[in-house]
Design a protein around this motif. Structure first.
Motif, mmCIF file in Angstrom:
data_model
loop_
_atom_site.group_PDB
_atom_site.id
_atom_site.type_symbol
_atom_site.label_atom_id
_atom_site.label_comp_id
_atom_site.label_asym_id
_atom_site.label_seq_id
_atom_site.Cartn_x
_atom_site.Cartn_y
_atom_site.Cartn_z
ATOM 1 N N HIS A 75 0.802 -1.221 0.000
ATOM 2 C CA HIS A 75 0.000 0.000 0.000
ATOM 3 C C HIS A 75 0.837 1.274 0.000
ATOM 4 O O HIS A 75 0.461 2.267 -0.619
ATOM 5 N N TYR A 76 1.984 1.238 0.686
ATOM 6 C CA TYR A 76 2.778 2.456 0.841
ATOM 7 C C TYR A 76 4.206 2.303 0.329
ATOM 8 O O TYR A 76 5.054 3.149 0.599
ATOM 9 N N SER A 77 4.465 1.194 -0.368
ATOM 10 C CA SER A 77 5.762 0.990 -1.035
ATOM 11 C C SER A 77 6.946 1.125 -0.092
ATOM 12 O O SER A 77 7.994 1.652 -0.471
ATOM 13 N N GLN A 78 6.777 0.657 1.140
ATOM 14 C CA GLN A 78 7.896 0.715 2.085
ATOM 15 C C GLN A 78 8.831 -0.445 1.776
ATOM 16 O O GLN A 78 8.700 -1.545 2.309
ATOM 17 N N GLN A 79 9.802 -0.156 0.918
ATOM 18 C CA GLN A 79 10.653 -1.206 0.371
ATOM 19 C C GLN A 79 11.941 -0.602 -0.161
ATOM 20 O O GLN A 79 11.938 0.502 -0.700
ATOM 21 N N VAL A 80 13.053 -1.304 0.017
ATOM 22 C CA VAL A 80 14.321 -0.942 -0.622
ATOM 23 C C VAL A 80 14.988 -2.219 -1.102
ATOM 24 O O VAL A 80 14.668 -3.319 -0.636
ATOM 25 N N PHE A 81 15.921 -2.070 -2.031
ATOM 26 C CA PHE A 81 16.602 -3.263 -2.535
ATOM 27 C C PHE A 81 18.016 -2.905 -2.953
ATOM 28 O O PHE A 81 18.408 -1.735 -2.966
ATOM 29 N N GLU A 82 18.782 -3.921 -3.314
ATOM 30 C CA GLU A 82 20.142 -3.739 -3.800
ATOM 31 C C GLU A 82 20.386 -4.669 -4.979
ATOM 32 O O GLU A 82 19.557 -5.528 -5.304
ATOM 33 N N GLY A 83 21.506 -4.496 -5.616
ATOM 34 C CA GLY A 83 21.913 -5.375 -6.708
ATOM 35 C C GLY A 83 23.424 -5.465 -6.750
ATOM 36 O O GLY A 83 24.113 -4.440 -6.780
ATOM 37 N N LEU A 84 23.946 -6.676 -6.713
ATOM 38 C CA LEU A 84 25.381 -6.906 -6.823
ATOM 39 C C LEU A 84 25.605 -8.259 -7.456
ATOM 40 O O LEU A 84 24.645 -9.005 -7.681
ATOM 41 N N LYS A 85 26.849 -8.582 -7.751
ATOM 42 C CA LYS A 85 27.130 -9.818 -8.482
ATOM 43 C C LYS A 85 28.211 -10.647 -7.791
ATOM 44 O O LYS A 85 29.111 -10.113 -7.149
ATOM 45 N N ALA A 86 28.089 -11.966 -7.981
ATOM 46 C CA ALA A 86 29.130 -12.911 -7.572
ATOM 47 C C ALA A 86 29.815 -13.416 -8.839
ATOM 48 O O ALA A 86 29.140 -13.782 -9.809
ATOM 49 N N TYR A 87 31.148 -13.428 -8.821
ATOM 50 C CA TYR A 87 31.929 -13.791 -9.992
ATOM 51 C C TYR A 87 32.744 -15.053 -9.717
ATOM 52 O O TYR A 87 33.348 -15.194 -8.644
ATOM 53 N N ARG A 88 32.788 -15.942 -10.701
ATOM 54 C CA ARG A 88 33.632 -17.137 -10.592
ATOM 55 C C ARG A 88 34.990 -16.835 -11.204
ATOM 56 O O ARG A 88 35.096 -16.438 -12.366
ATOM 57 N N TRP A 89 36.036 -17.006 -10.396
ATOM 58 C CA TRP A 89 37.392 -16.792 -10.885
ATOM 59 C C TRP A 89 37.974 -18.099 -11.438
ATOM 60 O O TRP A 89 37.449 -19.185 -11.193
ATOM 61 N N ALA A 90 39.047 -17.958 -12.179
ATOM 62 C CA ALA A 90 39.670 -19.122 -12.808
ATOM 63 C C ALA A 90 40.146 -20.149 -11.789
ATOM 64 O O ALA A 90 40.217 -21.351 -12.091
ATOM 65 N N ASP A 91 40.456 -19.704 -10.552
ATOM 66 C CA ASP A 91 40.915 -20.642 -9.526
ATOM 67 C C ASP A 91 39.750 -21.370 -8.840
ATOM 68 O O ASP A 91 39.958 -22.136 -7.897
ATOM 69 N N GLY A 92 38.531 -21.125 -9.309
ATOM 70 C CA GLY A 92 37.355 -21.787 -8.754
ATOM 71 C C GLY A 92 36.697 -21.044 -7.614
ATOM 72 O O GLY A 92 35.605 -21.424 -7.167
ATOM 73 N N SER A 93 37.319 -19.992 -7.113
ATOM 74 C CA SER A 93 36.745 -19.232 -6.002
ATOM 75 C C SER A 93 35.604 -18.334 -6.500
ATOM 76 O O SER A 93 35.469 -18.060 -7.693
ATOM 77 N N THR A 94 34.798 -17.873 -5.562
ATOM 78 C CA THR A 94 33.701 -16.962 -5.868
ATOM 79 C C THR A 94 33.952 -15.644 -5.140
ATOM 80 O O THR A 94 34.230 -15.636 -3.944
ATOM 81 N N ARG A 95 33.860 -14.539 -5.872
ATOM 82 C CA ARG A 95 34.172 -13.232 -5.317
ATOM 83 C C ARG A 95 33.016 -12.262 -5.532
ATOM 84 O O ARG A 95 32.284 -12.341 -6.516
ATOM 85 N N LEU A 96 32.909 -11.311 -4.610
ATOM 86 C CA LEU A 96 31.943 -10.229 -4.705
ATOM 87 C C LEU A 96 32.675 -8.926 -4.974
ATOM 88 O O LEU A 96 33.796 -8.723 -4.498
ATOM 89 N N PHE A 97 32.027 -8.020 -5.706
ATOM 90 C CA PHE A 97 32.610 -6.728 -6.026
ATOM 91 C C PHE A 97 32.073 -5.663 -5.079
ATOM 92 O O PHE A 97 30.896 -5.323 -5.105
#
Length: 368
Positions: A75-97
């Motif tokens: 009813h009152y749009s009380q909401q926030v959000f975000e957006g980010l990505k997880a990346y797969r590196w060549a060594d198999g690890s997962t990283r965030l920016f």
């Protein structure tokens, strides 16, 4: 930020999805996913109440939500959000920016919307907990990644106009391919006529759904006129450029300086925007954050003093702009192709994100 006790991924209890996609099905779904259309098997959640604070942290099967029809968010749009990505590196690890930047911005957005903030520690713990079970959904091909969408919303069944006493945090994830399937291409921008994204004292600096809802009609107008995105002018004087529907904008000048609209409270402070500014200054370029009138920008493009335009954001990283269009004008930026500095910045930034270049700024956080 919320002063909650120490929170780790272990605080998010797991209920495994008994209908999780098989390896073969997951591979099929990840072949060429449209942005935000394919979701992983699970989602992370936490619940806040005015009496108990944050609790009930869990990772559970991805499913539809049960919401009371009187929930504040509806009813009152009380909401926030975000957006980010997880990346797969060549060594198999997962990283965030730069996830701490998203955590801080979400807390600032929450404060503006009267929502409780999730601590940076809790924010990162929820991502770690989700990736612990859905880590196989992080793509490995090309410039693909796992897009993460954290969301805060008021869920109390109450039609009174006040902040919700019950709030839900959700984290969902979507594998995404390269934003430009056929390679990076310059885009055409429609300059909004009679519509404004935000006004002074409003919610322009918060990442909240209402800002995007107001941009949808102008965005449709852009598409109806053969353009990819819409550029908004300021609400006070209707003369200064602010941002696109979902990206910040930069102008590269012939003298080597780079200009971008200053942050005034009506522009979303993008994590990618901040990173581009750091990259430019580290390379010795002067970055000027200032008011930029549409008239001055058009004149600069026409007389050659503005040689490149680009937009930046999480989804497309850095996007070259070829044209500015309105009912009154249609101007081509340079020769209409992607600019040299634009593509250089895009290469440097994506190389850092995917581990192909030394992370001299310490931007990447290993999460798995």
């Amino acid at each position: 930020m919320d002063e909650s006790p120490t929170v780790t991924a272990a605080d998010y209890t797991l209920t495994a999805n008994s209908a999780a996609a098989s390896a073969a099905e997951r591979t099929r779904l990840m072949e060429a996913p449209a942005f935000g259309m394919v979701f992983t098997d699970h989602m992370a959640r936490a619940t806040w109440t005015i009496d108990g604070g944050w609790g009930n942290r869990r990772v559970e099967p991805f499913a539809d939500l049960a919401l009371h029809p009187g929930a504040t968010v509806l009813h009152y749009s009380q909401q926030v959000f975000e957006g980010l990505k997880a990346y797969r590196w060549a060594d198999g690890s997962t990283r965030l920016f730069r996830p701490e930047g998203n955590a801080r911005r979400m807390a600032a957005s929450a404060a503006r919307l009267g929502l409780p903030a999730l601590s940076e520690q809790d924010f990162l713990a929820s991502i770690e907990a989700l990736l612990a079970v859905d880590g196989d959904w992080v793509p490995t091909e090309g410039e693909s990644s796992l897009y993460l969408r954290p969301l805060l919303m008021g869920t109390e069944p109450c039609l009174g106009v006040r902040p919700s006493h019950e709030v839900e945090y959700l984290l969902m994830a979507c594998p995404v391919g390269a934003y430009f399937s056929g390679g990076v291409r310059p885009v055409s921008i429609w300059v909004a006529q009679g519509f404004h994204r935000a006004g002074e004292g409003g919610t322009g600096q918060a990442k909240t759904g209402g800002n995007y809802a107001g941009s949808l009609l102008p965005q449709q107008q852009a598409q109806d006129n053969g353009c990819d995105q819409v550029l908004f002018l300021d609400a006070r004087e209707d003369k200064y450029i602010e941002e696109l529907g979902g990206m910040n904008v930069f102008a590269v000048r012939r003298d080597g300086t780079v200009w971008t609209p200053r942050v005034t409270g009506t522009i979303l402070e993008g994590v990618t925007r901040a990173s581009v500014i750091e990259l430019l200054r580290a390379e010795g370029r002067e970055v000027v954050e200032r008011d930029i009138s549409l008239e001055a920008l058009r004149e600069g493009i026409s007389d050659g003093s503005v040689v490149e335009l680009f937009a930046c954001g999480t989804a497309a990283v850095i996007t070259p702009i070829a044209r500015l269009v309105s009912p009154d004008f249609d101007v081509l930026v340079g020769d209409g192709g992607p600019g040299t500095l634009t593509m250089h910045l895009r290469t440097v930034l994506t190389d850092i994100q995917y581990g192909r270049r030394d992370d001299q700024f310490g931007w990447m956080t290993q999460i798995a």
